[in-house]
Design a protein around this motif. Structure first.
Motif, mmCIF file in Angstrom:
data_model
loop_
_atom_site.group_PDB
_atom_site.id
_atom_site.type_symbol
_atom_site.label_atom_id
_atom_site.label_comp_id
_atom_site.label_asym_id
_atom_site.label_seq_id
_atom_site.Cartn_x
_atom_site.Cartn_y
_atom_site.Cartn_z
ATOM 1 N N ALA A 122 0.851 -1.196 0.000
ATOM 2 C CA ALA A 122 0.000 0.000 0.000
ATOM 3 C C ALA A 122 0.882 1.239 0.000
ATOM 4 O O ALA A 122 1.900 1.296 0.690
ATOM 5 N N ILE A 123 0.486 2.222 -0.797
ATOM 6 C CA ILE A 123 1.248 3.463 -0.945
ATOM 7 C C ILE A 123 0.332 4.629 -0.619
ATOM 8 O O ILE A 123 -0.810 4.697 -1.105
ATOM 9 N N ASP A 124 0.802 5.546 0.196
ATOM 10 C CA ASP A 124 0.026 6.746 0.506
ATOM 11 C C ASP A 124 0.084 7.718 -0.667
ATOM 12 O O ASP A 124 1.146 7.937 -1.253
ATOM 13 N N LEU A 125 -1.050 8.305 -0.983
ATOM 14 C CA LEU A 125 -1.127 9.282 -2.063
ATOM 15 C C LEU A 125 -1.287 10.686 -1.509
ATOM 16 O O LEU A 125 -1.989 10.905 -0.521
ATOM 17 N N THR A 126 -0.621 11.636 -2.157
ATOM 18 C CA THR A 126 -0.835 13.039 -1.845
ATOM 19 C C THR A 126 -2.203 13.469 -2.395
ATOM 20 O O THR A 126 -2.887 12.688 -3.073
ATOM 21 N N LYS A 127 -2.581 14.697 -2.109
ATOM 22 C CA LYS A 127 -3.846 15.209 -2.644
ATOM 23 C C LYS A 127 -3.841 15.140 -4.170
ATOM 24 O O LYS A 127 -4.834 14.725 -4.791
ATOM 25 N N LYS A 128 -2.729 15.517 -4.798
ATOM 26 C CA LYS A 128 -2.628 15.440 -6.256
ATOM 27 C C LYS A 128 -2.657 13.982 -6.713
ATOM 28 O O LYS A 128 -3.280 13.651 -7.730
ATOM 29 N N GLY A 129 -2.004 13.103 -5.984
ATOM 30 C CA GLY A 129 -2.038 11.689 -6.329
ATOM 31 C C GLY A 129 -3.438 11.114 -6.274
ATOM 32 O O GLY A 129 -3.853 10.336 -7.145
ATOM 33 N N GLN A 130 -4.202 11.492 -5.253
ATOM 34 C CA GLN A 130 -5.584 11.029 -5.147
ATOM 35 C C GLN A 130 -6.429 11.536 -6.317
ATOM 36 O O GLN A 130 -7.289 10.824 -6.833
ATOM 37 N N GLU A 131 -6.141 12.757 -6.727
ATOM 38 C CA GLU A 131 -6.862 13.332 -7.866
ATOM 39 C C GLU A 131 -6.542 12.566 -9.146
ATOM 40 O O GLU A 131 -7.441 12.251 -9.944
ATOM 41 N N ILE A 132 -5.273 12.249 -9.350
ATOM 42 C CA ILE A 132 -4.858 11.600 -10.594
ATOM 43 C C ILE A 132 -5.291 10.141 -10.663
ATOM 44 O O ILE A 132 -5.755 9.661 -11.704
ATOM 45 N N PHE A 133 -5.145 9.419 -9.553
ATOM 46 C CA PHE A 133 -5.472 7.991 -9.563
ATOM 47 C C PHE A 133 -6.921 7.703 -9.181
ATOM 48 O O PHE A 133 -7.393 6.586 -9.330
ATOM 49 N N GLY A 134 -7.622 8.716 -8.683
ATOM 50 C CA GLY A 134 -9.046 8.570 -8.420
ATOM 51 C C GLY A 134 -9.400 7.706 -7.238
ATOM 52 O O GLY A 134 -10.523 7.191 -7.159
ATOM 53 N N GLN A 135 -8.472 7.569 -6.281
ATOM 54 C CA GLN A 135 -8.743 6.785 -5.079
ATOM 55 C C GLN A 135 -7.818 7.253 -3.962
ATOM 56 O O GLN A 135 -6.822 7.945 -4.215
ATOM 57 N N PRO A 136 -8.127 6.901 -2.701
ATOM 58 C CA PRO A 136 -7.374 7.459 -1.572
ATOM 59 C C PRO A 136 -5.972 6.899 -1.401
ATOM 60 O O PRO A 136 -5.117 7.545 -0.807
ATOM 61 N N SER A 137 -5.728 5.688 -1.901
ATOM 62 C CA SER A 137 -4.395 5.094 -1.799
ATOM 63 C C SER A 137 -4.200 4.165 -2.984
ATOM 64 O O SER A 137 -5.117 3.934 -3.774
ATOM 65 N N LEU A 138 -2.989 3.628 -3.096
ATOM 66 C CA LEU A 138 -2.642 2.806 -4.248
ATOM 67 C C LEU A 138 -1.907 1.570 -3.748
ATOM 68 O O LEU A 138 -1.092 1.647 -2.824
ATOM 69 N N ALA A 139 -2.195 0.426 -4.344
ATOM 70 C CA ALA A 139 -1.444 -0.803 -4.065
ATOM 71 C C ALA A 139 -0.720 -1.213 -5.338
ATOM 72 O O ALA A 139 -1.362 -1.381 -6.389
#
Length: 252
Positions: free
Chosen positions: A140-157
């Motif tokens: 699991a990877i924490d996303l920044t606000k911009k990351g959440q915007e780009i990937f469309g979800q709160p975190s990424l695996a």
């Protein structure tokens, strides 16, 4: 950039181990499958796994071949077992090519793992061996606000296979993701570049083969290996990441 077909050159920075290559092909083939799955997920008019993309592959290690920029809309720099901070001639040539692409305004750059680090190096970021050790298998990877915007979800695996890192984000880019061991897990500049430290292209089978081989080589101790082996077949967001890559390449 909305005109189709979308022309993407995949820069192959390594050759997969034999068992992976026999089953899945080279990294050009592996990334092509990922991008086609991303195209189907994106549902962009005229773009799918069977239409709207022209994918090509270039061996930048042994053949040191590169696309002509006028022939492509984006380049994707793959992962590699090599160190992005080394000064082998092919690595230096890749860094210079990446600088050339970043220095113009039309062709866009996608970087994955080693490719992520090469983009950082081309932008004069410090790329080093992490003192905190390996990140491997699905994490699991924490996303920044911009990351959440780009990937469309709160975190990424994503699958991980690295102990080299970009030490700190270049000032001109936005950081997309981070973990306790790696502060820069992704970078973004609108219409210029997007990168991830993980491996969206990996499958569970690919990861398992690499884990077993590197454990046999002594790169992973028993505890690290067993922990990673417990996570290699977990769900991951490879297609989500590929979809974000394509949206980036298409955005106006």
């Amino acid at each position: 950039m909305t005109s189709l077909p979308l022309r993407i050159a995949i820069l192959e920075c390594d050759t997969p181990m034999d068992s992976v290559r026999e089953r899945a092909g080279g990294y050009g083939s592996i990334f092509s499958r990922l991008l086609r799955a991303g195209a189907d997920s994106l549902k962009y008019p005229g773009l799918s796994s069977t239409e709207g993309m022209q994918l090509s592959s270039f061996d930048v290690v042994t053949k040191q071949e590169y696309p002509k920029l006028e022939d492509v809309d984006g380049i994707l720099i793959s992962g590699s077992k090599h160190n992005s901070f080394d000064n082998d001639p092919w690595i230096l040539k890749l860094v210079e090519f990446t600088k050339e692409v970043l220095g113009q305004e039309r062709v866009r750059v996608v970087g994955v793992c080693f490719g992520h680090q090469i983009v950082g190096r081309a932008m004069r970021a410090k790329v080093v061996r992490s003192e905190k050790g390996w990140e491997i298998s699905v994490m699991a990877i924490d996303l920044t606000k911009k990351g959440q915007e780009i990937f469309g979800q709160p975190s990424l695996a994503l699958h991980q296979m690295h102990r080299d890192i970009i030490y700190e984000c270049p000032p001109e880019v936005e950081r997309l993701a981070y973990t306790d061991k790696c502060a820069v897990h992704g970078m973004y500049v609108p219409r210029r570049l997007i990168t991830v430290q993980g491996h969206p292209e990996f499958t569970g089978d690919i990861m398992k083969d690499i884990l077993v081989a590197r454990h046999k080589q002594g790169l992973f101790d028993d505890a690290l290996f067993e922990d990673a082996l417990g996570r290699f077949d977990e769900d991951h967001d490879g297609v989500v990441t590929a979809t974000a890559f394509l949206k980036f390449l298409l955005e106006e």
